[in-house]
Design a protein around this motif. Structure first.
Motif, PDB file in Angstrom:
ATOM      1  N   THR A  65       0.949  -1.105  -0.118  1.00  0.00           N
ATOM      2  CA  THR A  65       0.082  -0.103   0.064  1.00  0.00           C
ATOM      3  C   THR A  65       0.965   1.295  -0.328  1.00  0.00           C
ATOM      4  OG1 THR A  65      -0.103   0.157   2.378  1.00  0.00           O
ATOM      5  CG2 THR A  65      -1.892  -1.230   1.237  1.00  0.00           C
ATOM      6  N   PRO A  67       0.885   3.757   2.258  1.00  0.00           N
ATOM      7  CA  PRO A  67       1.452   3.978   3.436  1.00  0.00           C
ATOM      8  C   PRO A  67       2.719   2.974   3.862  1.00  0.00           C
ATOM      9  CG  PRO A  67      -0.719   4.208   3.681  1.00  0.00           C
ATOM     10  CD  PRO A  67      -0.499   3.742   2.234  1.00  0.00           C
ATOM     11  N   LYS A 120       3.703  14.108  -0.068  1.00  0.00           N
ATOM     12  CA  LYS A 120       2.665  13.954   0.885  1.00  0.00           C
ATOM     13  C   LYS A 120       1.308  13.916   0.263  1.00  0.00           C
ATOM     14  CE  LYS A 120       1.179  16.998   4.607  1.00  0.00           C
ATOM     15  NZ  LYS A 120       1.482  18.150   5.265  1.00  0.00           N
ATOM     16  N   ILE A 121       0.467  13.095   1.004  1.00  0.00           N
ATOM     17  CA  ILE A 121      -0.995  13.169   0.546  1.00  0.00           C
ATOM     18  C   ILE A 121      -1.699  14.463   1.164  1.00  0.00           C
ATOM     19  CG2 ILE A 121      -2.950  11.767   0.520  1.00  0.00           C
ATOM     20  CD1 ILE A 121      -0.686  10.281  -0.964  1.00  0.00           C
ATOM     21  N   SER A 123      -4.777  15.002   1.099  1.00  0.00           N
ATOM     22  CA  SER A 123      -6.343  14.945   1.529  1.00  0.00           C
ATOM     23  C   SER A 123      -6.525  13.303   1.801  1.00  0.00           C
ATOM     24  CB  SER A 123      -7.266  15.445   0.485  1.00  0.00           C
ATOM     25  OG  SER A 123      -8.817  15.316   1.160  1.00  0.00           O
ATOM     26  N   ASP A 124      -7.332  13.170   2.833  1.00  0.00           N
ATOM     27  CA  ASP A 124      -7.778  11.538   2.746  1.00  0.00           C
ATOM     28  C   ASP A 124      -8.779  11.355   2.112  1.00  0.00           C
ATOM     29  OD1 ASP A 124      -5.725  11.133   4.749  1.00  0.00           O
ATOM     30  OD2 ASP A 124      -6.968  11.897   6.342  1.00  0.00           O
ATOM     31  N   ASP A 125      -9.616  12.515   1.664  1.00  0.00           N
ATOM     32  CA  ASP A 125     -10.708  12.300   0.715  1.00  0.00           C
ATOM     33  C   ASP A 125     -10.411  11.366  -0.586  1.00  0.00           C
ATOM     34  OD1 ASP A 125     -12.867  12.271  -1.262  1.00  0.00           O
ATOM     35  OD2 ASP A 125     -13.185  14.584  -0.900  1.00  0.00           O
ATOM     36  N   VAL A 126     -11.138  10.401  -0.628  1.00  0.00           N
ATOM     37  CA  VAL A 126     -10.612   9.120  -1.563  1.00  0.00           C
ATOM     38  C   VAL A 126     -10.933   9.805  -2.893  1.00  0.00           C
ATOM     39  CG1 VAL A 126     -10.911   6.972   0.004  1.00  0.00           C
ATOM     40  CG2 VAL A 126     -12.869   7.926  -1.479  1.00  0.00           C
ATOM     41  N   LYS A 130      -3.983  12.044  -5.059  1.00  0.00           N
ATOM     42  CA  LYS A 130      -3.122  11.622  -4.036  1.00  0.00           C
ATOM     43  C   LYS A 130      -1.806  12.542  -4.539  1.00  0.00           C
ATOM     44  CE  LYS A 130      -6.117   9.966  -1.573  1.00  0.00           C
ATOM     45  NZ  LYS A 130      -6.965  11.090  -1.583  1.00  0.00           N
ATOM     46  N   ASP A 149      -6.734   4.831  -2.519  1.00  0.00           N
ATOM     47  CA  ASP A 149      -7.297   4.936  -1.005  1.00  0.00           C
ATOM     48  C   ASP A 149      -6.070   4.317  -0.280  1.00  0.00           C
ATOM     49  OD1 ASP A 149      -7.692   2.301  -1.029  1.00  0.00           O
ATOM     50  OD2 ASP A 149      -9.815   2.394  -1.008  1.00  0.00           O
ATOM     51  N   HIS A 150      -5.830   4.406   1.005  1.00  0.00           N
ATOM     52  CA  HIS A 150      -4.882   3.681   1.808  1.00  0.00           C
ATOM     53  C   HIS A 150      -4.793   2.271   1.682  1.00  0.00           C
ATOM     54  CE1 HIS A 150      -8.053   3.442   4.503  1.00  0.00           C
ATOM     55  NE2 HIS A 150      -7.243   2.907   5.379  1.00  0.00           N
TER      56      HIS A 150
END
Length: 169
Positions: A65, A67, A120-121, A123-126, A130, A149-150
Motif C-alpha cells: 500500500t 503507507p 505528501k498526501i 487529503s484523506d478524501d478518496v 493523491k 485509497d490507503h
C-alpha cells in the motif's frame, strides 16, 4: 532514473504556462491537484535528487500500500518529494519512453511506463488526487493526477520517485 532537478522559482501560473509551452497535457485529476490551494510552489530555487525505484526494490515482492511503501522508503533514508517536483520533473524528463505500446491497459493500476512522484498526501478524501505521475502516450508527455485509497495495493513493478535531499541553490 536518477536525476538532480532544479525546483521552485516559478509561480503556479508561470509553471502552468511553461507546461503549456512544452505541449504537456494534464488529466482532470492533475488539473485539480495543480489548482488546489495546498499545492504550493517555492519562491526559492532548490535542487532535489530524484531516485526512481520499483515497489519491489523496497522489499515488496507482492506489492504494498502507499503507507507501507512510504514508511519503508523513510526507513532506508528516502524522503517524500515536494509536490511541485512533479511539474518540474515532467519538464525535464522529456525522453520518457512509451510505456504502453503492445501492453494491455487496465483500471485501478499504474499504467505501464508511468512514474509516480512520492509526495505528501494532501487529503484523506478518496476522491481527491493523491499526487502526480508522469506518462508518455503516443509521443505526448503528460502530467497526471491519480486517485487511490490507503488500502490500494501497488504492483511490485510500479515505479515511484523519491528524493534523497533538498538543497538550496
Amino acid at each position: 532514473m536518477n536525476r538532480t532537478i532544479a525546483v521552485g522559482g516559478l509561480t503556479k501560473s508561470q509553471l502552468l504556462q511553461k507546461l503549456q509551452q512544452h505541449s504537456i497535457l494534464m488529466n482532470k485529476y492533475g488539473e485539480r491537484l495543480f489548482d488546489d490551494e495546498h499545492f504550493v510552489v517555492s519562491d526559492t530555487v532548490y535542487s532535489v535528487k530524484a531516485v526512481a525505484l520499483k515497489v519491489r526494490d523496497l522489499g515488496f515482492s507482492e506489492g504494498a500500500t502507499i503507507p507501507q511503501l512510504f514508511k519503508k522508503a523513510s526507513q532506508v533514508g528516502l524522503k517524500l518529494c515536494p509536490l511541485e517536483l512533479g511539474p518540474h520533473l515532467r519538464l525535464e524528463y522529456v525522453d520518457q519512453p512509451e510505456g504502453h505500446l503492445g501492453k494491455p491497459s487496465w483500471r485501478h493500476r499504474a499504467p505501464y511506463g508511468s512514474l509516480t512522484i512520492a509526495s505528501k498526501i494532501l487529503s484523506d478524501d478518496v476522491h481527491f488526487p493523491k499526487g502526480f505521475y508522469l506518462r508518455r502516450i503516443d509521443g505526448v508527455l503528460w502530467l497526471r493526477g491519480y486517485i487511490a485509497d490507503h488500502l490500494h495495493v501497488l504492483q511490485p513493478d510500479d515505479h515511484f520517485v523519491f528524493c534523497q535531499n533538498n538543497v538550496l541553490i
